[in-house]
Design a protein around this motif. Structure first.
Motif, PDB file in Angstrom:
ATOM      1  N   PHE A 240       1.030  -1.278  -0.030  1.00 51.61           N
ATOM      2  CA  PHE A 240       0.005   0.108   0.080  1.00 51.61           C
ATOM      3  C   PHE A 240       0.622   1.227  -0.034  1.00 51.61           C
ATOM      4  N   VAL A 241       1.830   1.156   0.898  1.00 49.10           N
ATOM      5  CA  VAL A 241       2.703   2.546   1.154  1.00 49.10           C
ATOM      6  C   VAL A 241       3.829   2.353   0.161  1.00 49.10           C
ATOM      7  N   GLY A 242       4.464   1.407  -0.144  1.00 48.10           N
ATOM      8  CA  GLY A 242       5.435   0.976  -0.883  1.00 48.10           C
ATOM      9  C   GLY A 242       5.026   1.576  -2.514  1.00 48.10           C
ATOM     10  N   SER A 243       3.765   1.166  -3.169  1.00 50.49           N
ATOM     11  CA  SER A 243       3.699   1.498  -4.420  1.00 50.49           C
ATOM     12  C   SER A 243       3.576   2.765  -4.700  1.00 50.49           C
ATOM     13  N   ALA A 244       2.785   3.651  -3.497  1.00 49.76           N
ATOM     14  CA  ALA A 244       2.759   4.969  -3.736  1.00 49.76           C
ATOM     15  C   ALA A 244       4.042   5.639  -3.420  1.00 49.76           C
ATOM     16  N   ILE A 245       5.082   5.180  -2.923  1.00 52.05           N
ATOM     17  CA  ILE A 245       6.501   5.756  -2.800  1.00 52.05           C
ATOM     18  C   ILE A 245       7.113   5.212  -4.264  1.00 52.05           C
ATOM     19  N   LEU A 246       6.854   4.062  -4.721  1.00 51.68           N
ATOM     20  CA  LEU A 246       7.276   3.886  -6.099  1.00 51.68           C
ATOM     21  C   LEU A 246       6.656   4.917  -7.300  1.00 51.68           C
ATOM     22  N   ASN A 247       5.639   5.128  -7.159  1.00 51.99           N
ATOM     23  CA  ASN A 247       5.084   6.039  -8.109  1.00 51.99           C
ATOM     24  C   ASN A 247       5.641   7.497  -8.005  1.00 51.99           C
ATOM     25  N   GLU A 248       5.790   8.001  -7.004  1.00 50.02           N
ATOM     26  CA  GLU A 248       6.336   9.091  -6.556  1.00 50.02           C
ATOM     27  C   GLU A 248       7.653   9.412  -6.927  1.00 50.02           C
ATOM     28  N   ALA A 249       8.657   8.219  -6.630  1.00 50.96           N
ATOM     29  CA  ALA A 249      10.072   8.282  -7.163  1.00 50.96           C
ATOM     30  C   ALA A 249      10.100   8.006  -8.557  1.00 50.96           C
ATOM     31  N   LEU A 250       9.262   7.436  -9.458  1.00 54.74           N
ATOM     32  CA  LEU A 250       9.497   7.391 -10.831  1.00 54.74           C
ATOM     33  C   LEU A 250       8.879   8.633 -11.349  1.00 54.74           C
ATOM     34  N   SER A 251       8.133   9.119 -10.783  1.00 53.04           N
ATOM     35  CA  SER A 251       7.526  10.296 -11.503  1.00 53.04           C
ATOM     36  C   SER A 251       8.513  11.668 -11.396  1.00 53.04           C
ATOM     37  N   ARG A 252       9.579  11.441 -10.325  1.00 53.75           N
ATOM     38  CA  ARG A 252      10.398  12.524 -10.425  1.00 53.75           C
ATOM     39  C   ARG A 252      11.903  12.208 -10.877  1.00 53.75           C
ATOM     40  N   GLY A 253      11.926  10.983 -11.543  1.00 56.71           N
ATOM     41  CA  GLY A 253      13.068  10.602 -12.532  1.00 56.71           C
ATOM     42  C   GLY A 253      13.954   9.683 -11.781  1.00 56.71           C
ATOM     43  N   HIS A 254      13.763   9.241 -10.676  1.00 57.92           N
ATOM     44  CA  HIS A 254      14.649   8.403  -9.994  1.00 57.92           C
ATOM     45  C   HIS A 254      14.732   6.761 -10.539  1.00 57.92           C
ATOM     46  N   GLN A 255      15.895   6.456 -10.343  1.00 55.02           N
ATOM     47  CA  GLN A 255      15.989   4.939 -11.077  1.00 55.02           C
ATOM     48  C   GLN A 255      15.703   4.187  -9.684  1.00 55.02           C
ATOM     49  N   VAL A 256      14.761   3.285 -10.011  1.00 52.88           N
ATOM     50  CA  VAL A 256      14.232   2.227  -8.709  1.00 52.88           C
ATOM     51  C   VAL A 256      14.627   0.762  -8.956  1.00 52.88           C
ATOM     52  N   LYS A 257      15.258   0.234  -8.164  1.00 55.03           N
ATOM     53  CA  LYS A 257      15.142  -1.177  -8.304  1.00 55.03           C
ATOM     54  C   LYS A 257      13.934  -2.009  -6.867  1.00 55.03           C
ATOM     55  N   ALA A 258      12.976  -2.414  -7.379  1.00 47.04           N
ATOM     56  CA  ALA A 258      11.901  -2.757  -6.438  1.00 47.04           C
ATOM     57  C   ALA A 258      12.322  -4.063  -6.046  1.00 47.04           C
ATOM     58  N   VAL A 259      12.266  -4.300  -4.795  1.00 52.46           N
ATOM     59  CA  VAL A 259      12.709  -5.507  -4.047  1.00 52.46           C
ATOM     60  C   VAL A 259      11.149  -6.139  -3.327  1.00 52.46           C
ATOM     61  N   VAL A 260      10.784  -7.197  -4.044  1.00 48.71           N
ATOM     62  CA  VAL A 260       9.384  -7.590  -3.543  1.00 48.71           C
ATOM     63  C   VAL A 260       9.516  -9.367  -3.486  1.00 48.71           C
ATOM     64  N   ARG A 261       8.567  -9.768  -2.518  1.00 47.53           N
ATOM     65  CA  ARG A 261       8.344 -11.153  -2.668  1.00 47.53           C
ATOM     66  C   ARG A 261       7.798 -11.787  -3.793  1.00 47.53           C
ATOM     67  N   HIS A 262       6.907 -11.028  -4.266  1.00 49.47           N
ATOM     68  CA  HIS A 262       6.152 -11.474  -5.621  1.00 49.47           C
ATOM     69  C   HIS A 262       5.999 -10.236  -6.675  1.00 49.47           C
ATOM     70  N   PRO A 263       7.087 -10.531  -7.651  1.00 50.34           N
ATOM     71  CA  PRO A 263       7.172  -9.477  -8.681  1.00 50.34           C
ATOM     72  C   PRO A 263       5.928  -9.352  -9.593  1.00 50.34           C
ATOM     73  N   GLU A 264       4.939 -10.321  -9.619  1.00 49.63           N
ATOM     74  CA  GLU A 264       3.861 -10.073 -10.508  1.00 49.63           C
ATOM     75  C   GLU A 264       3.000  -9.050 -10.033  1.00 49.63           C
ATOM     76  N   LYS A 265       3.184  -8.653  -8.538  1.00 49.14           N
ATOM     77  CA  LYS A 265       2.289  -7.641  -7.830  1.00 49.14           C
ATOM     78  C   LYS A 265       2.549  -6.330  -8.421  1.00 49.14           C
ATOM     79  N   VAL A 266       3.645  -6.299  -8.921  1.00 49.51           N
ATOM     80  CA  VAL A 266       4.204  -4.891  -9.291  1.00 49.51           C
ATOM     81  C   VAL A 266       3.786  -4.716 -10.749  1.00 49.51           C
ATOM     82  N   THR A 267       2.596  -3.937 -11.060  1.00 51.15           N
ATOM     83  CA  THR A 267       2.083  -3.949 -12.378  1.00 51.15           C
ATOM     84  C   THR A 267       2.560  -2.745 -13.087  1.00 51.15           C
TER      85      THR A 267
END
Length: 216
Positions: free
Chosen positions: A12-39
């Protein structure tokens, strides 16, 4: 732009942070248990499957990053959320140190914030018993794992008492150890504005080896 490791990016919080970081041009390596949940699909996003309790594997993933943001949560329905929270963060902290990364930003909880001198949110009895193991786990991460950590430049960012989907206003107040409430005595923040403040802290560090909080 920063090269960020984001642990728990599908939550819930992580996905919001992901969207904000990408919107500002940062390079993000997302570490998750289930990659399919990152759409989300983005040219600056890499999704990596990992178990945070595997410190050696996590260390290799983190190496070379500018900062780590952890939104790790073992799952509110996890019957062993308390121990998994403690063990998970022990592994995360160790991996960040072993990878040679200095900056660690942690998505904290509101339970350990004070509502009056000597009384925390956890002490008031307002929190549902079902979530108390997770709340206590995060509080212990702050008190027993981070506060004694001297080699990392860490910050523990507690949300308001109620964090929910809403608007990205970028208009909020920050505090330190006390729950922030409005004129009605309510403590609220949208997850979008929490993410704004977290990425602001990443870009312009203002809190070092301490906890801070947010609210309207």
């Amino acid at each position: 732009m920063a090269n960020i490791i984001l642990i728990g990016a599908s939550g819930f919080v992580g996905s919001a942070i992901l969207n904000e970081a990408l919107s500002r041009g940062h390079q993000v390596k997302a570490v998750v248990r289930h990659p399919e949940k990152v759409t989300v699909k983005h040219d600056k996003l890499e999704v990596v499957a990992a178990d945070v309790q595997d410190a050696a594997a996590l260390t290799d993933i983190i190496k070379g990053a500018d900062a780590v943001i952890s939104s790790y949560n073992p799952g509110w329905t996890n019957p062993d959320i308390y121990n998994d929270t403690l063990n998970g963060y022990k592994s995360i902290i160790g991996a960040v140190k072993n990878a040679g990364v200095q900056r660690l930003l942690v998505v904290g909880g509101a339970g350990s914030l004070f509502v009056k001198p000597g009384v925390t949110v956890m002490d008031t009895g307002v929190l549902p018993e079902a979530i108390m193991p997770g709340v206590k786990g995060l509080a212990e991460v702050y008190h027993n794992q981070l506060k004694s950590e001297t080699s990392l430049d860490w910050a523990f960012f507690s949300p308001a008492g109620n964090i929910a989907p809403g608007q990205r206003t970028a208009n909020y107040r920050l505090g330190k150890d006390d729950l922030i409430v409005d004129a009605k005595g309510e403590s609220n923040i949208s997850v979008e504005d929490y993410a704004v403040a977290m990425i602001n802290e990443l870009e312009t560090p203002a809190h070092h080896k301490t906890r801070f909080t947010i609210g309207y």
